[in-house]
Design an enzyme around this catalytic site. Structure first.
Site, PDB file in Angstrom:
ATOM      1  N   LYS A  38     -49.372  49.119 145.868  1.00 21.77           N
ATOM      2  CA  LYS A  38     -50.160  49.635 146.982  1.00 21.77           C
ATOM      3  C   LYS A  38     -49.347  50.807 147.528  1.00 21.77           C
ATOM      4  O   LYS A  38     -48.320  50.617 148.167  1.00 21.77           O
ATOM      5  CB  LYS A  38     -50.351  48.536 148.023  1.00 21.77           C
ATOM      6  CG  LYS A  38     -50.699  48.981 149.443  1.00 21.77           C
ATOM      7  CD  LYS A  38     -52.060  49.631 149.542  1.00 21.77           C
ATOM      8  CE  LYS A  38     -52.314  50.044 151.009  1.00 21.77           C
ATOM      9  NZ  LYS A  38     -51.528  51.267 151.384  1.00 21.77           N
ATOM     10  N   GLY A  42     -40.517  47.490 154.772  1.00 20.15           N
ATOM     11  CA  GLY A  42     -41.194  48.077 155.918  1.00 20.15           C
ATOM     12  C   GLY A  42     -40.894  47.314 157.184  1.00 20.15           C
ATOM     13  O   GLY A  42     -39.805  46.760 157.340  1.00 20.15           O
ATOM     14  N   SER A  43     -41.871  47.267 158.068  1.00 15.74           N
ATOM     15  CA  SER A  43     -41.640  46.692 159.400  1.00 15.74           C
ATOM     16  C   SER A  43     -41.696  45.169 159.380  1.00 15.74           C
ATOM     17  O   SER A  43     -42.265  44.559 158.473  1.00 15.74           O
ATOM     18  CB  SER A  43     -42.700  47.207 160.371  1.00 15.74           C
ATOM     19  OG  SER A  43     -43.964  46.662 160.020  1.00 15.74           O
ATOM     20  N   GLN A  77     -43.407  43.380 161.428  1.00 13.00           N
ATOM     21  CA  GLN A  77     -44.810  43.019 161.611  1.00 13.00           C
ATOM     22  C   GLN A  77     -45.564  43.045 160.272  1.00 13.00           C
ATOM     23  O   GLN A  77     -46.273  42.101 159.923  1.00 13.00           O
ATOM     24  CB  GLN A  77     -45.426  44.047 162.558  1.00 13.00           C
ATOM     25  CG  GLN A  77     -46.701  43.630 163.202  1.00 13.00           C
ATOM     26  CD  GLN A  77     -47.287  44.808 164.015  1.00 13.00           C
ATOM     27  OE1 GLN A  77     -46.677  45.882 164.103  1.00 13.00           O
ATOM     28  NE2 GLN A  77     -48.456  44.595 164.594  1.00 13.00           N
ATOM     29  N   GLY A  78     -45.377  44.113 159.511  1.00 12.67           N
ATOM     30  CA  GLY A  78     -46.043  44.237 158.217  1.00 12.67           C
ATOM     31  C   GLY A  78     -45.576  43.178 157.235  1.00 12.67           C
ATOM     32  O   GLY A  78     -46.385  42.540 156.558  1.00 12.67           O
ATOM     33  N   GLY A  79     -44.270  42.973 157.175  1.00 16.10           N
ATOM     34  CA  GLY A  79     -43.715  41.985 156.251  1.00 16.10           C
ATOM     35  C   GLY A  79     -44.187  40.583 156.578  1.00 16.10           C
ATOM     36  O   GLY A  79     -44.566  39.817 155.683  1.00 16.10           O
ATOM     37  N   GLU A 103     -38.312  43.169 152.814  1.00 16.21           N
ATOM     38  CA  GLU A 103     -37.094  43.675 153.432  1.00 16.21           C
ATOM     39  C   GLU A 103     -37.584  44.395 154.671  1.00 16.21           C
ATOM     40  O   GLU A 103     -38.287  45.401 154.574  1.00 16.21           O
ATOM     41  CB  GLU A 103     -36.380  44.580 152.418  1.00 16.21           C
ATOM     42  CG  GLU A 103     -35.021  45.039 152.863  1.00 16.21           C
ATOM     43  CD  GLU A 103     -35.121  46.330 153.624  1.00 16.21           C
ATOM     44  OE1 GLU A 103     -35.317  46.258 154.864  1.00 16.21           O
ATOM     45  OE2 GLU A 103     -35.038  47.388 152.999  1.00 16.21           O
ATOM     46  N   CYS A 108     -33.509  51.818 156.853  1.00 20.19           N
ATOM     47  CA  CYS A 108     -33.459  50.416 157.305  1.00 20.19           C
ATOM     48  C   CYS A 108     -32.031  50.008 157.623  1.00 20.19           C
ATOM     49  O   CYS A 108     -31.813  49.021 158.310  1.00 20.19           O
ATOM     50  CB  CYS A 108     -34.093  49.462 156.314  1.00 20.19           C
ATOM     51  SG  CYS A 108     -33.952  49.937 154.618  1.00 20.19           S
ATOM     52  N   GLU A 168     -35.776  46.358 166.535  1.00 21.73           N
ATOM     53  CA  GLU A 168     -35.484  47.625 165.874  1.00 21.73           C
ATOM     54  C   GLU A 168     -36.339  48.762 166.447  1.00 21.73           C
ATOM     55  O   GLU A 168     -37.545  48.612 166.630  1.00 21.73           O
ATOM     56  CB  GLU A 168     -35.773  47.494 164.371  1.00 21.73           C
ATOM     57  CG  GLU A 168     -35.420  48.749 163.580  1.00 21.73           C
ATOM     58  CD  GLU A 168     -35.762  48.639 162.095  1.00 21.73           C
ATOM     59  OE1 GLU A 168     -36.512  47.723 161.716  1.00 21.73           O
ATOM     60  OE2 GLU A 168     -35.270  49.484 161.326  1.00 21.73           O
TER      61      GLU A 168
END
Lengths: 530, 530
Positions: B184, B241-242, B244-246, B265, B302, B395
């Protein structure tokens, strides 16, 4: 030793503060003395806190010191002598010989892990030395190895009161990795659990381990088990048992503020595929081996062969007939406890109620006497009904198997393709059939953790190459085994040191290689010092 | 090559069937041609089905063949030439030199993995030969090795358009393991994504890989991203990524009928601990290195050092003063996209609003021109407020760091103990301080994946010993890295063969050892044939 009914919390034997319960002799249905005092939530937290407090100290011990501790655990278990074997037998209905064999396996895996961690392979030590002159950027010195994950919660299984319980595979692997362990003992064998905990407690003390390294909690799974998995100090969970139990822990662990890995081995139906030429050559021999595997330990193995798949016809009929004859001679077995028996009975009833399922053979009927006795059996169904009905893939824990009759090879392949994840998949075949049926073999391989060829799935060898696990729902994570030396990998994580002073590095990563282990140095495996 | 705005689905370039969107030049805020057609759910399923259909074929290829494919991917990426570098720069605001460096890293890791899989260590081949005469039971022949897990979904990261994106670390590791990949692509660099997909497509074709081995899906994360993680054919997920996304992907994956592992991660604040003697000796030098690390890539790493911890006093004041001077000279940087800039601005505003937080330094103010420019900065807070407020550990992605001033060593230890899991933890210290502060070092070690000593955390070397991951919430599973050769382990699972005919075993397990790899044979590592 005396069984006291107490909890062991970080070296202290104390009464549980909740209700109490008894172990039960499944052969008689009678309570076994003494009463076991059940722990409450606060005692769980006390055990976890003690584990957390000593986690770093235990993790940083030299592998050789932890190896000494593992060997001492085995010695102390052996020192329990016949009292342990007799209590196992009384609490499980297993014959003394089975208890003895399982004790050998339990001590054997403790000793194997002791030898293995000293060899250091599990540490996966890797060193990439500095390249200060590299262009465009210098490379710093980088070194990694596996360190212990932290306190592990272990849930004992009902069916292996020694080998998958208090000092069983999960505990041995966690200790080997350097993780303190809190065991939630199975209520089906509380006396056995306590005796083994006494042995570990002695080993902790005689080898100078920190007290928090081991606790045994007895009590309600819903209360103390859930509390244990949710305790922030716990960093991983080992579990062997039902799909329902495993998924409950998995979901609890993932919903924590800090999710943790749950290694739940949840059993499977372990399909046995009979290929035509093998059936033709030896249907009766296969039947004999199959009945032995199906009824071993009253069918109470996670690798019990609960499903047979084959193309219908004369040869399959010979197998079914020989299996029926052999089953008729199988005495009624004693199941581990009342719940297991009830689960078996309702599971068999449910299977028999499904469209197209017929019972074609049975063992000796369960007696009317006390005790949790059950009857072995064999069911059949055609592939069409099997493919239409997912319920036929649900595990029935005990000595019952279902034969799926397929019209032809294409339907057999379809049935194998429809299988869920499994611990094992067995092929009864000639060598040329194995080569010719490569489509079926490939599909089976994608479904299982272990492919068994012309053997049966029961008998899980404790060794380096064993994979006891498999794609979901056999286990929550197909990438890990709960048996054998690979199982230690569940409880470690790599940590990397960048530009770290040589003198202060962990021994595994020092230039001089004081542990004398094989390491990957700049991409080459070597035991040499740097 | 021409950027077409199409999807690549198993070797076919087709228009997405949902809406369309544009890449944006963050330096100007202007759209970049051409329009990108976004995929719909059915196109995701098409890609996953194609991946599933060829998974076994790809998994069973000899490592040397997959190595050839990995090297061809690198060759084709290089062959894209300046067009790729220019598009990266246009889509990210990164200078060409950074694009070039990242391309080198991306190709370097493909080539490293190619070399590594041929060596065969990642296969972890283990053989325990039969012991037919063992008492009380014979041991069957048992052999295990790591086989590919199946199709992997990879989510490209915004901040590494090459190295953590379409042909980045996750894709390289999955290919190396033998898993088909569906990427994606990140909407922040769609043109770059397509160009790299064109390169992989060429490599697939020139090395004769099955077409389903690679697809690139572009479109809405909520629609096609969620569809991808829920597709039954997908067996693992790689994400950078973030938080929230993870976590959204992690929760989706665990709620599937068949849960699958998600390797997310999710970044961290990468604490830098300044010990007093080091500060005394070189506060200004540390400040210079720190500002370089903080503002590198406009702080969009990161491993960006978002937190500094030290005991207050004259030496720390010197560090802050030198940092302030250096920051004042830092030009306003361009952030990757509008969302990243907004996230940075609101994150900084939120931090500044917290009790006791003061801004003590700032970089050049963001201009009024178009483009997503941001201002670097430094905040301070005392440890008491830090300990009382978890929000200060969230973060803020960008060039802003927070200095926590501790009253004394005990408070410093308390602050480090209160940290969440991190990718890295950095110590600025003398060697004797490192030895003397072992309590603090031990606590830090439990929190991080990588301990950095007198370096800064930015710069994640691709090598054997790199650990880029860490305890939650840095990553969803602390036991795995997303960078370096250890990252391949995420995408394999062991499978065991019992009593299997020699001729039909996978090459890795044959007696003759045709792959010429090191294997564990009856507990001893050897490359010898059996």
């Amino acid at each position: 030793m005396t069984i006291t009914g107490k909890q062991l919390i970080a070296g202290n034997w104390t009464d549980g503060r909740a209700d109490s319960f008894y172990g039960v002799n499944p052969a008689t249905g009678e309570n076994l003395e003494p009463a076991i005092t059940a722990a409450d939530e606060f005692q769980v937290i006390e055990a976890v806190n003690a584990a957390s407090a000593c986690a770093t100290e235990f993790a940083n011990l030299a592998p050789a010191k932890r190896a000494k501790f593992l060997n001492a655990c085995a010695d102390e278990i052996m020192a329990l002598g016949d009292e342990l074997l007799e209590r196992v037998s009384a609490e499980t209905g297993y014959p003394l010989a089975r208890a003895q064999g399982e004790r050998g396996r339990t001590c054997g895996q403790l000793r194997l892990f002791a030898d293995w961690i000293v060899q250091g392979e599990y540490l996966d030590a890797r060193i990439d030395t500095a390249m200060p002159d590299r262009e465009p950027l210098p490379r710093p010195d980088l070194r990694s190895f596996n360190q212990a994950l932290g306190p592990v919660a272990v849930f004992g299984a009902s069916n292996f009161p020694l080998a998958f319980s208090v000092a069983g595979g999960d505990t041995a692997a966690a200790f080997a990795a350097g993780c303190p362990v809190i065991v939630k003992g199975h209520n089906s064998h509380p006396g056995t659990s306590e005796l083994v905990a006494q042995a570990i407690d002695k080993a902790v003390k005689s080898t100078g381990m920190p007290a928090g390294v081991f606790s045994l909690i007895m009590g309600s799974g819903r209360r103390v088990g859930a509390e244990l998995v949710q305790a922030p100090g716990v960093k991983a969970v080992g579990f062997t048992g039902s799909l329902q139990g495993g998924m409950a822990l998995f979901n609890l662990a993932n919903a924590r503020p800090e999710p943790i890995p749950v290694f739940a081995e949840m059993g499977s139906i372990n399909p046995v595929v009979l290929l035509p030429e093998a059936l033709k050559q030896k249907a009766e021999t296969i039947a004999e081996g199959f009945v032995g595997s199906l009824t071993l330990g009253t069918g109470q193995f996670c690798v019990n062969p609960g499903l047979v798949l084959a193309v219908e016809g004369e040869e399959l009929d010979r197998f079914i007939s020989a299996t029926s004859d052999a089953l008729a001679k199988v005495g009624c077995g004693v199941m581990l406890n009342e719940n297991t028996l009830k689960g078996y009975q309702s599971g068999v009833a449910r299977l028999r109620d499904q469209e197209g399922v017929e019972q074609v053979a049975a063992g000796e009927a369960a007696g009317s006497e006390k005790g949790f006795t059950c009857q072995a059996g064999l069911l059949t169904v055609d592939a069409k009904n099997f493919l239409a009905n997912k319920e036929l893939q649900e595990e029935v824990f005990g000595p019952m198997s279902l034969v799926v009759k397929c019209r032809d090879h294409a339907e057999l392949l379809q049935a194998v393709s429809a299988l869920q994840g499994q611990l094992t998949g067995t092929l009864q075949c000639t060598e040329s059939e194995l080569a010719n049926y490569d489509d079926l073999v490939e599909v089976l391989r994608q479904k299982v953790g272990r492919v068994v060829c012309n053997n049966f799935p029961t008998g899980v060898e404790v060794c380096h190459s064993m994979m006891h696990g498999g794609p979901f729902p056999a286990a929550t994570d197909a990438r890990f085994t709960s048996v054998g030396t690979m199982s230690i990998a569940r409880f470690v994580r790599p940590i990397c040191f960048q530009n770290y002073p040589e003198a202060l590095l962990p021994d595994a990563l020092k230039n001089s290689n004081p542990l004398n282990i094989a390491r990957l140095v700049n991409g080459e495996k070597t035991s040499d010092a740097i």
